[in-house]
Structure formats: structure tokens, C-alpha cells
Scaffold this motif. Sequence first.
Motif, PDB file in Angstrom:
ATOM      1  N   UNK A  66       0.832  -1.211   0.000  1.00 48.72           N
ATOM      2  CA  UNK A  66       0.000   0.000   0.000  1.00 48.72           C
ATOM      3  C   UNK A  66       0.864   1.258   0.000  1.00 48.72           C
ATOM      4  N   UNK A  67       1.982   1.212   0.693  1.00 47.21           N
ATOM      5  CA  UNK A  67       2.845   2.388   0.784  1.00 47.21           C
ATOM      6  C   UNK A  67       3.569   2.669  -0.521  1.00 47.21           C
ATOM      7  N   UNK A  68       4.114   1.633  -1.137  1.00 41.63           N
ATOM      8  CA  UNK A  68       4.951   1.837  -2.317  1.00 41.63           C
ATOM      9  C   UNK A  68       4.256   1.436  -3.619  1.00 41.63           C
ATOM     10  N   UNK A  69       3.055   0.897  -3.526  1.00 43.02           N
ATOM     11  CA  UNK A  69       2.337   0.497  -4.731  1.00 43.02           C
ATOM     12  C   UNK A  69       2.106   1.620  -5.735  1.00 43.02           C
ATOM     13  N   UNK A  70       1.769   2.847  -5.288  1.00 42.34           N
ATOM     14  CA  UNK A  70       1.555   3.927  -6.262  1.00 42.34           C
ATOM     15  C   UNK A  70       2.759   4.226  -7.141  1.00 42.34           C
ATOM     16  N   UNK A  71       3.961   3.813  -6.726  1.00 51.67           N
ATOM     17  CA  UNK A  71       5.145   4.024  -7.558  1.00 51.67           C
ATOM     18  C   UNK A  71       5.026   3.271  -8.880  1.00 51.67           C
ATOM     19  N   UNK A  72       4.248   2.185  -8.875  1.00 51.41           N
ATOM     20  CA  UNK A  72       4.066   1.404 -10.100  1.00 51.41           C
ATOM     21  C   UNK A  72       3.386   2.208 -11.198  1.00 51.41           C
ATOM     22  N   UNK A  73       2.715   3.301 -10.828  1.00 53.15           N
ATOM     23  CA  UNK A  73       2.034   4.131 -11.829  1.00 53.15           C
ATOM     24  C   UNK A  73       3.021   4.741 -12.825  1.00 53.15           C
ATOM     25  N   UNK A  74       4.306   4.773 -12.473  1.00 52.63           N
ATOM     26  CA  UNK A  74       5.325   5.313 -13.381  1.00 52.63           C
ATOM     27  C   UNK A  74       5.615   4.366 -14.537  1.00 52.63           C
ATOM     28  N   UNK A  75       5.243   3.098 -14.390  1.00 53.05           N
ATOM     29  CA  UNK A  75       5.590   2.103 -15.415  1.00 53.05           C
ATOM     30  C   UNK A  75       4.373   1.486 -16.091  1.00 53.05           C
ATOM     31  N   UNK A  76       3.198   1.513 -15.478  1.00 55.22           N
ATOM     32  CA  UNK A  76       2.041   0.868 -16.102  1.00 55.22           C
ATOM     33  C   UNK A  76       1.526   1.703 -17.263  1.00 55.22           C
ATOM     34  N   UNK A  77       0.853   1.037 -18.182  1.00 55.24           N
ATOM     35  CA  UNK A  77       0.299   1.702 -19.351  1.00 55.24           C
ATOM     36  C   UNK A  77      -1.103   2.233 -19.059  1.00 55.24           C
ATOM     37  N   UNK A  78      -1.352   3.464 -19.421  1.00 53.28           N
ATOM     38  CA  UNK A  78      -2.676   4.061 -19.253  1.00 53.28           C
ATOM     39  C   UNK A  78      -3.681   3.521 -20.254  1.00 53.28           C
ATOM     40  N   UNK A  79      -3.207   2.746 -21.215  1.00 49.77           N
ATOM     41  CA  UNK A  79      -4.092   2.151 -22.219  1.00 49.77           C
ATOM     42  C   UNK A  79      -4.457   0.716 -21.864  1.00 49.77           C
ATOM     43  N   UNK A  80      -4.019   0.243 -20.701  1.00 49.17           N
ATOM     44  CA  UNK A  80      -4.347  -1.106 -20.272  1.00 49.17           C
ATOM     45  C   UNK A  80      -5.834  -1.205 -19.931  1.00 49.17           C
ATOM     46  N   UNK A  81      -6.369  -2.408 -20.046  1.00 47.36           N
ATOM     47  CA  UNK A  81      -7.784  -2.616 -19.714  1.00 47.36           C
ATOM     48  C   UNK A  81      -8.030  -2.383 -18.226  1.00 47.36           C
ATOM     49  N   UNK A  82      -6.995  -2.551 -17.394  1.00 47.65           N
ATOM     50  CA  UNK A  82      -7.157  -2.358 -15.950  1.00 47.65           C
ATOM     51  C   UNK A  82      -7.099  -0.889 -15.555  1.00 47.65           C
ATOM     52  N   UNK A  83      -6.851  -0.011 -16.522  1.00 41.44           N
ATOM     53  CA  UNK A  83      -6.833   1.424 -16.253  1.00 41.44           C
ATOM     54  C   UNK A  83      -8.225   2.041 -16.376  1.00 41.44           C
ATOM     55  N   UNK A  84      -9.241   1.202 -16.589  1.00 38.86           N
ATOM     56  CA  UNK A  84     -10.614   1.677 -16.721  1.00 38.86           C
ATOM     57  C   UNK A  84     -11.461   1.135 -15.576  1.00 38.86           C
ATOM     58  N   UNK A  85     -12.155   2.037 -14.912  1.00 40.02           N
ATOM     59  CA  UNK A  85     -12.996   1.634 -13.777  1.00 40.02           C
ATOM     60  C   UNK A  85     -14.165   0.765 -14.214  1.00 40.02           C
ATOM     61  N   UNK A  86     -14.454   0.746 -15.494  1.00 37.23           N
ATOM     62  CA  UNK A  86     -15.562  -0.061 -16.002  1.00 37.23           C
ATOM     63  C   UNK A  86     -15.159  -1.500 -16.273  1.00 37.23           C
ATOM     64  N   UNK A  87     -13.926  -1.873 -15.949  1.00 29.18           N
ATOM     65  CA  UNK A  87     -13.470  -3.239 -16.198  1.00 29.18           C
ATOM     66  C   UNK A  87     -14.325  -4.234 -15.416  1.00 29.18           C
ATOM     67  N   UNK A  88     -14.475  -5.412 -15.993  1.00 28.31           N
ATOM     68  CA  UNK A  88     -15.340  -6.444 -15.411  1.00 28.31           C
ATOM     69  C   UNK A  88     -14.964  -6.772 -13.970  1.00 28.31           C
TER      70      UNK A  88
END
Length: 268
Positions: free
Chosen positions: A35-57
Motif C-alpha cells: 500500500x505504501x509503495x504500490x503507487x510508484x508502479x504508476x510510473x511504469x504501467x500503461x494508461x491504455x491497459x484494460x485495468x486502467x478503466x474503472x468499467x473493467x469487469x
Amino acid sequence: MVLNAVLVILTDLAARLLGNTLFRRHFHLALSAAVTFGPVLSLWVSRHSVFAKRSHFLYRMFLKSGWGWTCVFVGSFVFLLSFSSRRSLSLSLRHLSRLAAAGGLWFVFCKLLDALENATGSCYEPLPGSPETGDGPLPLLVLREGASKAECLKAGMLWRGYEVSQDVFLLCLCCLLLAEETAVFGPYLCRGGVSDAPLRILFLFCVLLLSLWLFLLVCLLAYFPQFPTQLLGGALGCLSWRGLYQGWYCQGPCWYCPGRPGFGLLQN
């Protein structure tokens, strides 16, 4: 026979992991670090991933009803484990009361967090022609006085208040609860407890649910980083677990305390 052998192997391996002393002692620390360091992953994940949408299944199907899924699978496992071991309905209900207590605490905290956000928030209306919310620039906002949160959101406007992430709070609490309730299965098997296929299948479902909650937690932290609201939600979840499983439930079984997982089940 082959499927049953595979089931036994998988459940035995998972039971050994969850019942391991190192895992039980340090899982909450690993979760806190995530939880503390997880937001750092936002520097590497793709904003076009399906998991970047709140409407994901996965978000729609599981996250919004996370406590219900946890209660169904953990409650079924706890009841079947305790009843098949001692054939005592009162003992089974005592073990199930831990879930009721945790659910009551989660409900109270959610109401308090909603009240805090309502008391500290204000309603804003985006100006016509301003940028949309999302990954782009923030929209230009006009303050609207006198509107409650429900009225504000119903009118299609934005509510801004002091927020604690209830999603992270729920996921952390559910992960810690699952780890505690399923950890007893390893010692239970070592003592020769009844372990038929339905009980093993329920245990395996609980393990899969724990894996899913961890995955969704990492996704929220990586794709929707919100500091410090997510950190506060995680802290609240860990404090709730510590207050219940490391505090109240350690008082021993009595009329006001259900006792820790495994009470009355691990005696030979």
C-alpha cells in the motif's frame, strides 16, 4: 481419482504456505509495504491497459461487492470446517460471529467515512467547455453552495471532500481476514482432521479469492494512485485487523468474545 489427487496436492501446498509461521507473522507487513509503495508502479504501467478503466469487469463484478464475496466463501469454509470437525452448531456459530463482528466494524467505519466526506466537502460544477475529468487537465470548477453530496452527484456535478479510500480499506481488511481464517487449515490437516473434497474446494476458493483481492489492490494502487487517501484506507484496514484478531479475539472464547480461528478444532 486424478482430479482428487490434484485437489489434495494443491490444497496441501496452499495450506502449508498460509499456515507457515513466517507468512502469518509478516503478511501484514508485506501488505503495508504494498500500500505504501504500490503507487510508484504508476510510473511504469500503461494508461491504455484494460485495468486502467474503472468499467473493467473485475472492478464492477468483485470490487463493489467485495465484502459479500468474502463472507460467502470464508463463511462457508469456516462453517464447514468447524461443523465437520466437532459436529457442534454452537461452536460453528461462534466461529462465524468473527465475520459478523468484522462486517459490523467495516459498516460502521464506512458510515463514518461517508459522514466525514460529507461534512468536509463542497459541490463544484464544471464550467462549459472546460476539459473533461480523467487523465487530461483538470476542469475549471465553480463552487455551488448548499448542495449535499447526494444532490450534487445526482445533478452530475463533482463533490470534493476529505476522503479515505474505502476500496483500499475493504481490500486490506478482506486480505488479512482471509489470511487469518484460512491459516488454521494447515495445522488442522496435520492433526488428521476431516478433509473431504467439499472442504478442500472451499479452501481453494478462499485462496483464489485472496489472490484476486491482492491483484485488485495492486491494480488500484498502480492505475488509480491517490495519495494519501489510499494510504489512510490501508492503515485503517490494518488497524481494524489488529484490533480484532490481535486484540479482541485473543481475549479467549467467552460470552463477549468468539475467540481466535481454530479454537476447539485443533485438539486431538
